[in-house]
Write a protein that holds these residues in place. Structure first.
Motif, PDB file in Angstrom:
ATOM      1  N   LEU A  54       0.828  -1.206   0.000  1.00 15.62           N
ATOM      2  CA  LEU A  54       0.000   0.000   0.000  1.00 15.62           C
ATOM      3  C   LEU A  54       0.862   1.256   0.000  1.00 15.62           C
ATOM      4  CD1 LEU A  54      -2.822   1.303   0.237  1.00 15.62           C
ATOM      5  CD2 LEU A  54      -2.601   1.091   2.723  1.00 15.62           C
ATOM      6  N   PHE A  55       1.924   1.249   0.797  1.00 16.59           N
ATOM      7  CA  PHE A  55       2.807   2.405   0.847  1.00 16.59           C
ATOM      8  C   PHE A  55       3.486   2.638  -0.499  1.00 16.59           C
ATOM      9  CE2 PHE A  55       7.147   4.003   1.349  1.00 16.59           C
ATOM     10  CZ  PHE A  55       6.896   5.249   1.901  1.00 16.59           C
ATOM     11  N   ALA A  56       4.040   1.568  -1.095  1.00 16.00           N
ATOM     12  CA  ALA A  56       4.750   1.707  -2.366  1.00 16.00           C
ATOM     13  C   ALA A  56       3.825   2.231  -3.464  1.00 16.00           C
ATOM     14  CB  ALA A  56       5.355   0.361  -2.775  1.00 16.00           C
ATOM     15  N   ARG A  57       2.633   1.679  -3.548  1.00 10.94           N
ATOM     16  CA  ARG A  57       1.682   2.131  -4.569  1.00 10.94           C
ATOM     17  C   ARG A  57       1.293   3.590  -4.353  1.00 10.94           C
ATOM     18  NH1 ARG A  57      -2.406  -3.126  -4.691  1.00 10.94           N
ATOM     19  NH2 ARG A  57      -1.040  -4.483  -5.954  1.00 10.94           N
ATOM     20  N   GLY A  58       1.096   3.960  -3.101  1.00  8.13           N
ATOM     21  CA  GLY A  58       0.701   5.330  -2.804  1.00  8.13           C
ATOM     22  C   GLY A  58       1.750   6.347  -3.206  1.00  8.13           C
ATOM     23  N   ILE A  59       3.022   6.015  -3.029  1.00 10.07           N
ATOM     24  CA  ILE A  59       4.094   6.933  -3.406  1.00 10.07           C
ATOM     25  C   ILE A  59       4.281   6.971  -4.922  1.00 10.07           C
ATOM     26  CG2 ILE A  59       6.575   7.386  -3.263  1.00 10.07           C
ATOM     27  CD1 ILE A  59       5.029   8.120  -0.739  1.00 10.07           C
ATOM     28  N   LEU A  60       4.316   5.807  -5.555  1.00  9.24           N
ATOM     29  CA  LEU A  60       4.607   5.743  -6.990  1.00  9.24           C
ATOM     30  C   LEU A  60       3.505   6.372  -7.832  1.00  9.24           C
ATOM     31  CD1 LEU A  60       6.173   2.170  -7.260  1.00  9.24           C
ATOM     32  CD2 LEU A  60       7.344   4.389  -7.215  1.00  9.24           C
ATOM     33  N   GLU A  61       2.281   6.391  -7.329  1.00  7.82           N
ATOM     34  CA  GLU A  61       1.198   6.970  -8.129  1.00  7.82           C
ATOM     35  C   GLU A  61       1.317   8.484  -8.255  1.00  7.82           C
ATOM     36  OE1 GLU A  61      -2.492   7.820  -5.085  1.00  7.82           O
ATOM     37  OE2 GLU A  61      -2.314   5.825  -5.945  1.00  7.82           O
ATOM     38  N   HIS A  62       2.189   9.101  -7.433  1.00  3.44           N
ATOM     39  CA  HIS A  62       2.382  10.544  -7.524  1.00  3.44           C
ATOM     40  C   HIS A  62       3.471  10.922  -8.528  1.00  3.44           C
ATOM     41  CE1 HIS A  62      -0.364  11.445  -4.296  1.00  3.44           C
ATOM     42  NE2 HIS A  62       0.251  10.595  -3.501  1.00  3.44           N
ATOM     43  N   ALA A  63       4.168   9.952  -9.082  1.00  5.06           N
ATOM     44  CA  ALA A  63       5.225  10.260 -10.049  1.00  5.06           C
ATOM     45  C   ALA A  63       4.695  11.024 -11.268  1.00  5.06           C
ATOM     46  CB  ALA A  63       5.939   8.977 -10.487  1.00  5.06           C
ATOM     47  N   PRO A  64       3.554  10.636 -11.878  1.00  9.42           N
ATOM     48  CA  PRO A  64       3.043  11.421 -13.009  1.00  9.42           C
ATOM     49  C   PRO A  64       2.742  12.869 -12.640  1.00  9.42           C
ATOM     50  CG  PRO A  64       2.011   9.258 -12.974  1.00  9.42           C
ATOM     51  CD  PRO A  64       2.775   9.394 -11.690  1.00  9.42           C
ATOM     52  N   ALA A  65       2.214  13.099 -11.442  1.00  8.67           N
ATOM     53  CA  ALA A  65       1.932  14.473 -11.011  1.00  8.67           C
ATOM     54  C   ALA A  65       3.221  15.269 -10.873  1.00  8.67           C
ATOM     55  CB  ALA A  65       1.168  14.465  -9.688  1.00  8.67           C
ATOM     56  N   GLY A  66       4.277  14.630 -10.369  1.00  7.79           N
ATOM     57  CA  GLY A  66       5.566  15.297 -10.274  1.00  7.79           C
ATOM     58  C   GLY A  66       6.135  15.647 -11.643  1.00  7.79           C
ATOM     59  N   TYR A  67       5.929  14.759 -12.596  1.00 10.47           N
ATOM     60  CA  TYR A  67       6.392  14.990 -13.968  1.00 10.47           C
ATOM     61  C   TYR A  67       5.635  16.163 -14.586  1.00 10.47           C
ATOM     62  CZ  TYR A  67       7.611  13.850 -18.824  1.00 10.47           C
ATOM     63  OH  TYR A  67       8.062  13.888 -20.120  1.00 10.47           O
ATOM     64  N   ARG A  68       4.315  16.192 -14.402  1.00 10.87           N
ATOM     65  CA  ARG A  68       3.518  17.293 -14.945  1.00 10.87           C
ATOM     66  C   ARG A  68       3.910  18.617 -14.303  1.00 10.87           C
ATOM     67  NH1 ARG A  68      -0.563  13.302 -14.511  1.00 10.87           N
ATOM     68  NH2 ARG A  68      -1.261  14.205 -12.519  1.00 10.87           N
ATOM     69  N   HIS A  69       4.209  18.572 -13.007  1.00 10.17           N
ATOM     70  CA  HIS A  69       4.636  19.797 -12.332  1.00 10.17           C
ATOM     71  C   HIS A  69       5.925  20.329 -12.947  1.00 10.17           C
ATOM     72  CE1 HIS A  69       5.632  22.616  -9.132  1.00 10.17           C
ATOM     73  NE2 HIS A  69       6.832  22.061  -9.094  1.00 10.17           N
ATOM     74  N   PHE A  70       6.857  19.449 -13.230  1.00  4.41           N
ATOM     75  CA  PHE A  70       8.111  19.869 -13.855  1.00  4.41           C
ATOM     76  C   PHE A  70       7.851  20.498 -15.227  1.00  4.41           C
ATOM     77  CE2 PHE A  70      11.349  18.723 -17.016  1.00  4.41           C
ATOM     78  CZ  PHE A  70      12.426  19.461 -16.533  1.00  4.41           C
ATOM     79  N   LEU A  71       6.992  19.875 -16.017  1.00  5.42           N
ATOM     80  CA  LEU A  71       6.736  20.381 -17.360  1.00  5.42           C
ATOM     81  C   LEU A  71       6.024  21.734 -17.348  1.00  5.42           C
ATOM     82  CD1 LEU A  71       5.619  17.142 -19.246  1.00  5.42           C
ATOM     83  CD2 LEU A  71       7.870  18.236 -19.217  1.00  5.42           C
TER      84      LEU A  71
END
Length: 262
Positions: A54-71
């Motif tokens: 549950l912890f791993a999935r919860g963290i990894l699902e935010h990676a796309p949001a971090g990518y969009r923030h960078f762009l």
């Protein structure tokens, strides 16, 4: 009176709540699904795999949001434009310029993903490697899970903070995560409440936590529970390059029952 109170609480947690008489049970008007039934309890050894997953999935699902923030950052867009123009001028073909930009975007996504996975690996190899020792045997620490239908659907921990200036004064809320299927139904709020009650019962004056800038829903939850943002920092050079920040929050607790331990 008890049933009415429960209905009112459900309506506050979900604006789409429909009274039981209309649908034969408690339902959400937004998704037309029954409201989930769950309970909060202390962590047990048999929860180990479910909690880590549950912890791993919860963290990894935010990676796309971090990518969009960078762009969306102005300097990233300017850098990509300058890079495209430089390749276009050097190679003489705009197609090569677009291809070069595409490669940079792919490389950036891999960096963002590696940033998330490295954080997950660090957590799984430290405190989440031996949860019982880290949170149930350690002083002023605890770990709770939210259970629904026999499955772990949420988790949160509390422990003395890493910041030496906060030790003896505050406790730190850590490892909050809730399954996607159970969000928006009060699980996170209930888990946060357990931490606040735990800290207050032990005489601490505050609870602190850290969350990333892309976890907007978590920020709204914490602010709704009385937390205030008190600082921000980039966790690493890579985080700085990706325009990624960690926000510090603090909730001062009224009515302390005892002096904090020394």
């Amino acid at each position: 009176m008890g049933q009415r109170t429960g209905m009112q609480a459900a309506a506050r947690l979900c604006p789409g709540f429909v009274v039981p008489q209309l649908l034969g049970g408690r339902h959400c008007r937004r998704c037309w699904q029954p409201m989930a039934s769950y309970h909060i309890r202390q962590y047990r050894d048999q929860d180990y795999d479910a909690v880590r997953t549950l912890f791993a999935r919860g963290i990894l699902e935010h990676a796309p949001a971090g990518y969009r923030h960078f762009l969306r950052s102005a300097w990233a867009q300017l850098g990509l434009l300058v890079f495209f123009v430089a390749v276009r001028v050097a190679a003489g073909y705009w197609v090569l310029g677009l291809g070069a930009v595409a490669l940079v975007l792919v490389a950036t996504w891999l960096l963002v993903r590696s940033f998330s996975t490295s954080y997950v690996h660090q957590a799984l190899s430290t405190d989440l490697c031996d949860i019982t020792a880290s949170y149930l045997r350690a002083p002023d620490s605890c770990f709770w899970v939210a259970e629904a239908g026999g499955s772990v659907v949420g988790m949160v921990a509390v422990a003395p903070p890493q910041d030496p200036a906060e030790r003896g004064v505050a406790l730190e809320l850590k490892r909050m995560s809730v399954s996607k299927d159970y969000r928006g139904q009060g699980v996170s709020k209930a888990l946060c409440g357990e931490v606040l009650r735990f800290a207050r019962a032990r005489g601490y004056g505050a609870v602190v936590l850290s969350t990333s800038m892309v976890q907007v829903a978590a920020q709204r939850l914490y602010e709704g529970q009385g937390f205030k943002k008190v600082g921000a920092f980039s966790p690493s050079l890579l985080g700085s390059l990706l325009c990624f920040q960690i926000f510090h929050y603090r909730c001062d607790l009224p009515g302390r029952t005892a002096a904090p331990p020394r």
